[in-house]
Design a protein around this motif. Structure first.
Motif, PDB file in Angstrom:
ATOM      1  N   TYR A 233      -2.750  -0.105  -4.633  1.00 57.54           N
ATOM      2  CA  TYR A 233      -2.619   0.946  -3.621  1.00 57.54           C
ATOM      3  C   TYR A 233      -1.160   1.101  -3.232  1.00 57.54           C
ATOM      4  O   TYR A 233      -0.360   0.162  -3.357  1.00 57.54           O
ATOM      5  N   GLU A 234      -0.848   2.300  -2.735  1.00 61.11           N
ATOM      6  CA  GLU A 234       0.481   2.599  -2.219  1.00 61.11           C
ATOM      7  C   GLU A 234       0.300   3.164  -0.813  1.00 61.11           C
ATOM      8  O   GLU A 234      -0.611   3.948  -0.566  1.00 61.11           O
ATOM      9  N   ALA A 235       1.169   2.742   0.134  1.00 60.82           N
ATOM     10  CA  ALA A 235       1.065   3.226   1.512  1.00 60.82           C
ATOM     11  C   ALA A 235       2.436   3.673   2.008  1.00 60.82           C
ATOM     12  O   ALA A 235       3.473   3.123   1.614  1.00 60.82           O
ATOM     13  N   ARG A 236       2.428   4.687   2.874  1.00 65.46           N
ATOM     14  CA  ARG A 236       3.670   5.197   3.465  1.00 65.46           C
ATOM     15  C   ARG A 236       3.528   5.116   4.970  1.00 65.46           C
ATOM     16  O   ARG A 236       2.522   5.515   5.537  1.00 65.46           O
ATOM     17  N   GLY A 237       4.547   4.545   5.643  1.00 60.64           N
ATOM     18  CA  GLY A 237       4.527   4.424   7.087  1.00 60.64           C
ATOM     19  C   GLY A 237       5.744   5.062   7.735  1.00 60.64           C
ATOM     20  O   GLY A 237       6.769   5.262   7.072  1.00 60.64           O
ATOM     21  N   TYR A 238       5.637   5.387   9.048  1.00 56.66           N
ATOM     22  CA  TYR A 238       6.755   5.989   9.779  1.00 56.66           C
ATOM     23  C   TYR A 238       7.019   5.172  11.032  1.00 56.66           C
ATOM     24  O   TYR A 238       6.099   4.876  11.807  1.00 56.66           O
ATOM     25  N   ASN A 239       8.285   4.826  11.257  1.00 57.22           N
ATOM     26  CA  ASN A 239       8.712   4.050  12.412  1.00 57.22           C
ATOM     27  C   ASN A 239       9.382   4.992  13.414  1.00 57.22           C
ATOM     28  O   ASN A 239      10.471   5.518  13.163  1.00 57.22           O
ATOM     29  N   GLY A 240       8.728   5.208  14.568  1.00 55.66           N
ATOM     30  CA  GLY A 240       9.282   6.088  15.593  1.00 55.66           C
ATOM     31  C   GLY A 240       9.927   5.329  16.745  1.00 55.66           C
ATOM     32  O   GLY A 240      10.196   5.904  17.794  1.00 55.66           O
ATOM     33  N   THR A 241      10.201   4.057  16.553  1.00 55.19           N
ATOM     34  CA  THR A 241      10.804   3.249  17.628  1.00 55.19           C
ATOM     35  C   THR A 241      12.320   3.189  17.463  1.00 55.19           C
ATOM     36  O   THR A 241      12.885   3.791  16.551  1.00 55.19           O
ATOM     37  N   VAL A 242      12.951   2.378  18.324  1.00 57.82           N
ATOM     38  CA  VAL A 242      14.410   2.215  18.266  1.00 57.82           C
ATOM     39  C   VAL A 242      14.808   0.945  17.525  1.00 57.82           C
ATOM     40  O   VAL A 242      16.002   0.657  17.395  1.00 57.82           O
ATOM     41  N   LEU A 243      13.782   0.180  17.024  1.00 65.01           N
ATOM     42  CA  LEU A 243      14.062  -1.056  16.285  1.00 65.01           C
ATOM     43  C   LEU A 243      13.401  -1.002  14.915  1.00 65.01           C
ATOM     44  O   LEU A 243      12.426  -0.270  14.712  1.00 65.01           O
ATOM     45  N   ALA A 244      13.884  -1.774  13.957  1.00 66.53           N
ATOM     46  CA  ALA A 244      13.247  -1.873  12.641  1.00 66.53           C
ATOM     47  C   ALA A 244      11.941  -2.640  12.785  1.00 66.53           C
ATOM     48  O   ALA A 244      11.833  -3.590  13.567  1.00 66.53           O
ATOM     49  N   HIS A 245      10.924  -2.227  12.030  1.00 69.03           N
ATOM     50  CA  HIS A 245       9.619  -2.892  12.044  1.00 69.03           C
ATOM     51  C   HIS A 245       9.161  -3.139  10.614  1.00 69.03           C
ATOM     52  O   HIS A 245       9.539  -2.421   9.682  1.00 69.03           O
ATOM     53  N   LEU A 246       8.317  -4.166  10.491  1.00 69.86           N
ATOM     54  CA  LEU A 246       7.787  -4.527   9.178  1.00 69.86           C
ATOM     55  C   LEU A 246       6.461  -3.780   8.976  1.00 69.86           C
ATOM     56  O   LEU A 246       5.534  -3.888   9.778  1.00 69.86           O
ATOM     57  N   PHE A 247       6.398  -2.993   7.858  1.00 69.78           N
ATOM     58  CA  PHE A 247       5.180  -2.242   7.496  1.00 69.78           C
ATOM     59  C   PHE A 247       4.482  -3.011   6.387  1.00 69.78           C
ATOM     60  O   PHE A 247       5.076  -3.292   5.348  1.00 69.78           O
ATOM     61  N   LEU A 248       3.202  -3.391   6.600  1.00 72.66           N
ATOM     62  CA  LEU A 248       2.477  -4.230   5.646  1.00 72.66           C
ATOM     63  C   LEU A 248       1.300  -3.470   5.028  1.00 72.66           C
ATOM     64  O   LEU A 248       0.578  -2.732   5.714  1.00 72.66           O
ATOM     65  N   LEU A 249       1.105  -3.667   3.727  1.00 71.40           N
ATOM     66  CA  LEU A 249      -0.034  -3.111   2.993  1.00 71.40           C
ATOM     67  C   LEU A 249      -0.879  -4.262   2.485  1.00 71.40           C
ATOM     68  O   LEU A 249      -0.379  -5.167   1.826  1.00 71.40           O
ATOM     69  N   HIS A 250      -2.199  -4.250   2.813  1.00 72.81           N
ATOM     70  CA  HIS A 250      -3.142  -5.297   2.399  1.00 72.81           C
ATOM     71  C   HIS A 250      -4.156  -4.664   1.436  1.00 72.81           C
ATOM     72  O   HIS A 250      -4.841  -3.712   1.777  1.00 72.81           O
ATOM     73  N   VAL A 251      -4.254  -5.180   0.222  1.00 73.62           N
ATOM     74  CA  VAL A 251      -5.149  -4.629  -0.801  1.00 73.62           C
ATOM     75  C   VAL A 251      -6.159  -5.697  -1.214  1.00 73.62           C
ATOM     76  O   VAL A 251      -5.769  -6.839  -1.516  1.00 73.62           O
ATOM     77  N   SER A 252      -7.456  -5.301  -1.210  1.00 72.78           N
ATOM     78  CA  SER A 252      -8.518  -6.211  -1.655  1.00 72.78           C
ATOM     79  C   SER A 252      -8.830  -5.935  -3.118  1.00 72.78           C
ATOM     80  O   SER A 252      -9.041  -4.790  -3.529  1.00 72.78           O
ATOM     81  N   PHE A 253      -8.888  -7.019  -3.901  1.00 71.63           N
ATOM     82  CA  PHE A 253      -9.241  -6.941  -5.316  1.00 71.63           C
ATOM     83  C   PHE A 253     -10.544  -7.691  -5.520  1.00 71.63           C
ATOM     84  O   PHE A 253     -10.752  -8.768  -4.976  1.00 71.63           O
ATOM     85  N   GLY A 254     -11.444  -7.129  -6.327  1.00 70.89           N
ATOM     86  CA  GLY A 254     -12.718  -7.794  -6.574  1.00 70.89           C
ATOM     87  C   GLY A 254     -13.254  -7.511  -7.954  1.00 70.89           C
ATOM     88  O   GLY A 254     -12.743  -6.723  -8.697  1.00 70.89           O
TER      89      GLY A 254
END
Length: 192
Positions: free
Chosen positions: A171-192
């Motif tokens: 999977y691929e995910a795109r996030g947007y940070n609207g704050t005044v500090l850098a933030h960590l954007f995490l993508l969690h993918v389940s495989f089965g």
């Protein structure tokens, strides 16, 4: 005076025999011997009136007792089909069947969750991708932020990555940070 001679008894028998021989059959058929309507069912022997003695087309529908013929008396295709009947009433519900045997227990494969992350600067967007490394198929994905701030951090899109086999391999995910500090954007993918 001459005498009238009476015929002899032999002459009488001979004359009667000649009479019968010449016209006996015709005489027997006259009304003198068989009066009209004198021959009935009791005078006719069984099996004495054969098909050959019945005149062609002399037995018509007027002479056939209604309901006395069966479908087997007719050649195939001679009896036309009747109109389609009305739909019958719905039948009663049948009895409930026996419960079937319990099937074998299914196996729940172990799910493996892989996570990838990307730092996103203030007022910027970023993309992160997780691709399968083994033989398992990517079946679900979700995102999170660290640290999380409601309303100012957003997941813009999550989409599967399709491999050459036509199955999702990540999977691929795109996030947007609207704050005044850098933030960590995490993508969690389940495989089965």
């Amino acid at each position: 005076m001459s005498r009238i001679r009476h015929p002899s008894p032999a002459m009488g028998v001979a004359a009667f025999a000649l009479f019968i021989a010449l016209g006996g059959v015709g005489v027997a058929a006259t009304n003198d011997f068989l009066p009209r309507n004198s021959v009935g069912t009791s005078q006719i022997q069984n099996n004495s009136v054969t098909r050959a003695k019945i005149a062609h087309q002399s037995i018509t529908s007027v002479l056939i007792k209604p309901g006395s013929l069966m479908a087997s008396d007719f050649a195939a295709g001679q009896i036309p089909a009747g109109p389609k009947g009305d739909t019958g009433a719905k039948g009663d519900t049948g009895a409930k069947g026996d419960t079937g045997a319990t099937g074998p227990a299914g196996t729940l494969g172990l799910l493996k969750v892989e996570t990838a992350s990307v730092w996103i600067l203030p007022n910027h967007s970023g993309t992160v991708t997780v691709i399968r490394t083994g033989d398992k198929q990517a079946i679900a994905a979700g995102t999170s932020w660290a640290p999380d701030e409601d309303g100012l951090l957003a997941t813009v899109a999550v989409r599967p990555v399709i491999g050459s086999s036509g199955q999702p391999i990540g999977y691929e995910a795109r996030g947007y940070n609207g704050t005044v500090l850098a933030h960590l954007f995490l993508l969690h993918v389940s495989f089965g």
